[in-house]
Write an enzyme that holds these catalytic residues in place. Structure first.
Site, mmCIF file in Angstrom:
data_model
loop_
_atom_site.group_PDB
_atom_site.id
_atom_site.type_symbol
_atom_site.label_atom_id
_atom_site.label_comp_id
_atom_site.label_asym_id
_atom_site.label_seq_id
_atom_site.Cartn_x
_atom_site.Cartn_y
_atom_site.Cartn_z
ATOM 1 N N SER A 213 0.844 -1.185 0.000
ATOM 2 C CA SER A 213 0.000 0.000 0.000
ATOM 3 C C SER A 213 0.890 1.250 0.000
ATOM 4 O O SER A 213 1.733 1.400 -0.871
ATOM 5 C CB SER A 213 -0.947 -0.036 1.198
ATOM 6 N N ASP A 310 -7.642 -2.212 -8.008
ATOM 7 C CA ASP A 310 -7.329 -1.992 -6.601
ATOM 8 C C ASP A 310 -8.349 -1.004 -6.021
ATOM 9 O O ASP A 310 -8.674 0.016 -6.654
ATOM 10 C CB ASP A 310 -5.908 -1.433 -6.479
ATOM 11 N N HIS A 368 -7.361 -4.892 -1.963
ATOM 12 C CA HIS A 368 -6.185 -4.084 -1.679
ATOM 13 C C HIS A 368 -5.265 -4.890 -0.777
ATOM 14 O O HIS A 368 -5.731 -5.660 0.057
ATOM 15 C CB HIS A 368 -6.596 -2.777 -0.996
#
Length: 413
Positions: A213, A310, A368
């Site tokens: 991330s 995503d 994600h």
């Protein structure tokens, strides 16, 4: 008669048993009590011997908590969290053949774009080591289970706590007394690396820098620097997970877009200093936050795990598609935009002509952070009949160089 008695306990991980016998006090020991104690200890050993055979059927027992390591010495170097507290990381030592292999994971967790966001963040684990609880190493790339994590299970594993709000890139010397916020993320990365080198990283045989991330960008940004810190390490590579966010075509963009976010970050945190001059000499600093604009300058082998759909990318670029995708109820126009978003990502990925230096695993799931949720045998991502675990492991150890792209042109809810 008073004697010291022992208490048996064991910590069992895959092929890794630590058996502690320690004094807990003094008491009168009767013959019957000694017998009970002996039986309890024997049962403990029996459980320890039988547990490894159970791992074929379960992957949950290898979850465990690790206490934080606080770098108090880093404060004198100006390497501090948003609130001025020292940085921290979590480490689980490797064992057996993995004792000289290191995986260093830069944690994610969004960004703070203005003073108010950063002040709020400074009272949480994402802005202060004072609030960081023990970290749960669980069944993904941190797993100690050989069946679940065959290539990395016995490595030294480090999770670098994320407490600076701008992905380990900020570097502002002055602290505004009105806010008392510190923007020193770049210094945190340096301080952590210095500490780990002294603890054995400099003598490793395999090294891997990972980011997920918001942590994916610094894993790419510092990839070559990480490599230079380890001149005697035979194999060094980097991995970015769910952070290859792209600058989409303005005609497609319906949301606020990443450029606006990145401009605010660079301005507030002084991140331009940490960005590669090869990029900032050609374009605005905020544009150098896009991996598409700087990955070509990285010499160290780099692997990218990403989804065209995503959740963060879709929400930031296209707007609120969450319910429509989750309910499999996208309109014709939404499907068109999603297909265009996918094509844009594919066009901006690292070149597939040299898969030894640039591997990829592009999966169409609407999610994600792949490592956290899909690095599990019972729930692993698969592209072209190859699991993410196998694809990356083979690429890292030079067994086969995978550059895999899901054929699905719409998100899988």
């Amino acid at each position: 008669m008073y004697i010291l008695i022992g208490k048996c306990e064991f910590i069992l991980r895959h092929k890794k048993l630590t058996f502690f016998m320690f004094s807990v006090g003094t008491m009168v020991a009767t013959r019957s009590f000694k017998l009970v104690l002996l039986l309890l200890c024997s049962l403990t050993f029996l459980l320890a011997e039988s547990a490894p055979n159970q791992q074929k059927d379960t992957y949950n027992y290898d979850e465990y908590f690790v206490e934080k390591t606080i770098l108090k010495n880093a404060v004198s170097k100006g390497a501090v969290c948003l609130d001025g507290s020292p940085p921290a990381y979590y480490m689980d030592r490797g064992f057996e053949e993995g004792a000289q292999s290191w995986m260093i994971h830069l944690s994610g967790g969004g960004w703070c774009r203005d003073v108010r966001e950063c002040q709020n963040r400074s009272t949480t684990p994402f802005g202060s080591s004072k609030h960081m609880p023990p970290f749960k190493f669980r069944g993904h790339d941190f797993s100690n289970n050989k069946n679940a994590n065959p290539d990395l299970f016995n490595w030294n594993k480090v999770m670098v706590a994320y407490c600076d709000g701008v992905a380990f890139t900020g570097d502002v010397e002055t602290v505004d007394p009105a806010t008392n916020l510190y923007f020193r993320g770049a210094r945190i990365f340096s301080a952590v690396m210095e500490d780990l080198l002294a603890k054995g990283l400099k003598d490793d045989k395999n090294a891997l820098l990972i980011g997920s991330s918001a942590g994916a960008y610094p894993a790419m940004l510092y990839c070559d620097r990480f490599s230079k810190l380890l001149p005697n390490t035979p194999r060094i590579k980097c991995l970015t997970d769910s952070g290859y966010f792209i600058d989409v075509n303005k005609n497609l963009q319906k949301g606020k877009g990443f450029e606006t976010i990145y401009k605010a970050l660079v301005t507030l945190h002084g991140s331009a200093k940490a960005l590669p001059k090869s990029c900032t000499s050609r374009m605005k600093p905020e544009l150098c936050f896009f991996p598409q604009n700087m990955q070509q300058y990285i010499k160290t082998p780099l692997y990218t795990i990403m989804s065209p759909f995503d959740i963060v990318q879709v929400g930031t670029s296209l707007g609120d598609y969450y319910n429509a995708i989750k309910q499999n109820n996208c309109s014709a126009n939404q499907k068109k935009n999603l297909r265009e978003l996918r094509m844009e990502l594919l066009s901006k990925l690292p070149n597939a002509s040299d898969t030894k230096s640039r591997g990829a695993f592009i999966v169409s799931q609407f999610h994600h952070t792949r490592l956290q949720n899909y690095w599990k045998p019972q729930n692993v991502s698969v592209v072209n009949n190859v699991t993410m675990i196998k694809a990356f492991g083979d690429w890292y150890f030079d067994r086969q160089y995978y550059y895999l792209i899901h054929k699905h042109d719409l998100p899988i809810p």
